[in-house]
Scaffold this motif. Sequence first.
Motif, PDB file in Angstrom:
ATOM      1  N   LEU A   1       0.786  -1.230   0.000  1.00  0.00           N
ATOM      2  CA  LEU A   1       0.000   0.000   0.000  1.00  0.00           C
ATOM      3  C   LEU A   1       0.816   1.277   0.000  1.00  0.00           C
ATOM      4  O   LEU A   1       0.263   2.352  -0.159  1.00  0.00           O
ATOM      5  N   ARG A   2       2.122   1.167   0.173  1.00  0.00           N
ATOM      6  CA  ARG A   2       2.945   2.378   0.153  1.00  0.00           C
ATOM      7  C   ARG A   2       2.998   2.918  -1.280  1.00  0.00           C
ATOM      8  O   ARG A   2       2.822   2.170  -2.246  1.00  0.00           O
ATOM      9  N   PRO A   3       3.231   4.219  -1.404  1.00  0.00           N
ATOM     10  CA  PRO A   3       3.313   4.791  -2.761  1.00  0.00           C
ATOM     11  C   PRO A   3       4.421   4.114  -3.568  1.00  0.00           C
ATOM     12  O   PRO A   3       5.474   3.784  -3.042  1.00  0.00           O
ATOM     13  N   SER A   4       4.161   3.890  -4.851  1.00  0.00           N
ATOM     14  CA  SER A   4       5.168   3.243  -5.685  1.00  0.00           C
ATOM     15  C   SER A   4       6.390   4.129  -5.829  1.00  0.00           C
ATOM     16  O   SER A   4       6.304   5.355  -5.792  1.00  0.00           O
TER      17      SER A   4
ATOM     18  N   ALA B   1       8.702   4.225  -3.585  1.00  0.00           N
ATOM     19  CA  ALA B   1       9.209   4.570  -2.259  1.00  0.00           C
ATOM     20  C   ALA B   1      10.202   3.558  -1.780  1.00  0.00           C
ATOM     21  O   ALA B   1      10.292   2.474  -2.198  1.00  0.00           O
TER      22      ALA B   1
END
Length: 107
Positions: A102-105, A107
């Motif tokens: 779910l972290r921004p791509s 990152a």
Amino acid sequence: MPRGTSEVSEPMYFVLTALRAGPLHGHAISKTIKELSRGRVQPSVGTLYGILERLNERGVITVDHEETVNGRDRRYFRITPDGQALVEAEARRMQEAAALVLRPSGA
């Protein structure tokens, strides 16, 4: 497909989560699991009582009390401190795993 860890299956996780609110009897646990999972997890009566038995044997839940309602015996279960620690550890494990996706791509 297996869900959860070898220590806590998905239905076990929801049983422990349901019991965090206080002692509940089997039918109330089942109803709470259905609500918490938005209908996705609905163990049969036999499966639920098998889960309760295994969790009780592991010492993560215990029988709080029993009562008779309309001629039927009800056994109320509650989560133990070990159960609370177990469900919190499992929640942290799932949160860490979800963060990978779910972290921004980039990152």
